[in-house]
Design a protein around this motif. Sequence first.
Motif, PDB file in Angstrom:
ATOM      1  N   LEU A   8       0.668  -0.952  -0.229  1.00  0.00           N
ATOM      2  CA  LEU A   8      -0.104  -0.120   0.268  1.00  0.00           C
ATOM      3  C   LEU A   8       1.073   1.454  -0.180  1.00  0.00           C
ATOM      4  CD1 LEU A   8      -2.492   1.709   0.222  1.00  0.00           C
ATOM      5  CD2 LEU A   8      -2.473   1.080   2.959  1.00  0.00           C
ATOM      6  N   GLU A   9       1.210   2.076  -1.077  1.00  0.00           N
ATOM      7  CA  GLU A   9       1.199   3.293  -0.542  1.00  0.00           C
ATOM      8  C   GLU A   9       0.557   3.992  -1.275  1.00  0.00           C
ATOM      9  OE1 GLU A   9       4.890   3.717  -3.567  1.00  0.00           O
ATOM     10  OE2 GLU A   9       4.665   1.593  -4.252  1.00  0.00           O
ATOM     11  N   VAL A  10       0.322   5.286   0.117  1.00  0.00           N
ATOM     12  CA  VAL A  10      -0.095   5.626   0.466  1.00  0.00           C
ATOM     13  C   VAL A  10       0.770   7.309   0.641  1.00  0.00           C
ATOM     14  CG1 VAL A  10      -2.406   4.941   0.469  1.00  0.00           C
ATOM     15  CG2 VAL A  10      -0.401   5.699   2.457  1.00  0.00           C
ATOM     16  N   ALA A  11       0.181   8.345   1.247  1.00  0.00           N
ATOM     17  CA  ALA A  11       0.750   9.917   1.703  1.00  0.00           C
ATOM     18  C   ALA A  11       1.866   9.381   2.898  1.00  0.00           C
ATOM     19  CB  ALA A  11       0.155  11.242   1.630  1.00  0.00           C
ATOM     20  N   VAL A  42      -6.996  12.062   5.846  1.00  0.00           N
ATOM     21  CA  VAL A  42      -6.200  12.587   7.069  1.00  0.00           C
ATOM     22  C   VAL A  42      -4.753  13.452   6.175  1.00  0.00           C
ATOM     23  CG1 VAL A  42      -4.637  11.079   8.941  1.00  0.00           C
ATOM     24  CG2 VAL A  42      -6.916  10.409   8.667  1.00  0.00           C
ATOM     25  N   ALA A  43      -4.096  13.385   5.039  1.00  0.00           N
ATOM     26  CA  ALA A  43      -2.685  13.816   5.114  1.00  0.00           C
ATOM     27  C   ALA A  43      -3.037  14.994   5.519  1.00  0.00           C
ATOM     28  CB  ALA A  43      -2.662  12.668   4.058  1.00  0.00           C
ATOM     29  N   LYS A  44      -4.053  15.836   4.482  1.00  0.00           N
ATOM     30  CA  LYS A  44      -4.720  16.799   3.850  1.00  0.00           C
ATOM     31  C   LYS A  44      -4.897  17.856   5.384  1.00  0.00           C
ATOM     32  CE  LYS A  44      -7.834  16.217  -0.146  1.00  0.00           C
ATOM     33  NZ  LYS A  44      -9.197  16.002  -0.419  1.00  0.00           N
ATOM     34  N   GLN A  45      -4.898  17.513   6.364  1.00  0.00           N
ATOM     35  CA  GLN A  45      -5.007  17.464   7.324  1.00  0.00           C
ATOM     36  C   GLN A  45      -4.222  17.699   8.116  1.00  0.00           C
ATOM     37  OE1 GLN A  45      -8.072  15.847  10.082  1.00  0.00           O
ATOM     38  NE2 GLN A  45      -9.294  15.241   8.655  1.00  0.00           N
ATOM     39  N   ARG A  46      -2.592  17.898   7.837  1.00  0.00           N
ATOM     40  CA  ARG A  46      -1.558  18.051   8.386  1.00  0.00           C
ATOM     41  C   ARG A  46      -0.971  19.863   8.830  1.00  0.00           C
ATOM     42  NH1 ARG A  46       2.607  13.489   5.702  1.00  0.00           N
ATOM     43  NH2 ARG A  46       2.108  11.590   6.721  1.00  0.00           N
ATOM     44  N   PRO A  47      -0.118  20.221   9.702  1.00  0.00           N
ATOM     45  CA  PRO A  47       0.589  18.380   9.954  1.00  0.00           C
ATOM     46  C   PRO A  47       0.236  18.137  10.972  1.00  0.00           C
ATOM     47  CG  PRO A  47       0.493  21.134  11.116  1.00  0.00           C
ATOM     48  CD  PRO A  47       0.572  21.142   9.620  1.00  0.00           C
ATOM     49  N   ALA A  48       0.455  16.971  11.775  1.00  0.00           N
ATOM     50  CA  ALA A  48      -0.226  16.566  12.532  1.00  0.00           C
ATOM     51  C   ALA A  48       0.054  16.389  13.959  1.00  0.00           C
ATOM     52  CB  ALA A  48      -0.454  14.660  11.916  1.00  0.00           C
TER      53      ALA A  48
END
Length: 383
Positions: A8-11, A42-48
């Motif tokens: 699986l390749e994701v952000a 979830v990646a759009k909401q960075r920085p976590a």
Amino acid sequence: MSTTETTLEVAQGRFTLQRRPRRRKELLRAWDAADEYLLREVAKQRPARADRRILVVNDSFGALTVALAPWASQAWSDSFLSQLATRDNLLANGIDPGTVTLLHSMQQPTGPLDLILIKVPKTLALLEDQLIKLRPLLTADTKVLVAGMVKALPRSVWTLLEKLLGPTDTDLAWKKAKLIRVTPDPGLTVPDNPYPVQYRLEGTDWFISNHANVFSRDSLDIGTRFFLQHLPVLPQAQDIIDLGCGNGVLGLQAAARHPTAMVHFVDESFMAVASARENFNRAFGAAREAAFCVGDGLEDFSAASADLVLCNPPFHQQQTVGDQIAQRMFKQAQEVLRPGGELWVIGNRHLGYHSALKRLFGKAELIASNAKFVILRVQRGPR
């Protein structure tokens, strides 16, 4: 399966993932587009923040938990196989499983929570039960993201979310998956949890309890009713296994017909085994002992340790339809049965269990059939 189908390749990174139970020639991935959609959002909401409190609900095989391991401190599921796969996949990706608390469905997550990721389960009653239990853990700032494949998302999903949590906003479908954002409404009045539900088992004085993820919660299903009409009596049986027990009705009746036998209730659903335990204790009280096992079929049973196995196998795993779970149950039963021991199986006529059982045991006897179901008997030969 190719590396492409296990990677699986994701952000969040590149992860190796496999399903449970393991198959030599696995054709299915351990994630779907709904998992990818959630991770993309979830990646759009960075920085976590490092201290962000994330709960993952109904993770199929750990894709969400593995990808979000630095933040996902809790993962909540009713499936033992899901939890087993999650542990395996955390280890396979060099992540200490101890960093994530794997909670089963009869446990309660801790809050408050900043972000909740929910994969919509096959059983909407389970979703209802989960949403009611999650409600006290939400704050006005909690973000709730819900996803599933379009074909498995009836309108009632939105109805439940809006009734129990708050208003929803839905993104456009992506790779045949949908993403739903929920804004918690503190003013909503949440109803009492209707689960578990009970019904009186026909022909008995027993009340049967059913937690939310148990098949046929409100009444006896027609397959089990047919099986009960033909349930065997083996006077010499010392150990009887209700394999894939659900609420345990088959095992209860087997216990009543075999008063000196130990009955083992086995299922991969935590709610199923909890229901079976409650039903057995209510029916027999302290006068009778039984064993209850949440596990991967008969993986934890010794060879030649049972005289009778009763099995109404599932023909799906989560949203995927297939006979791989049933086939595995049959192979496990062959190993666990003592010489002369018997496996009794009920299944839909079209599933072709007769051929599979004949290959394993040499022959399969048709005990009874009707327009929808067949009941088959096989016997373990000498070792």
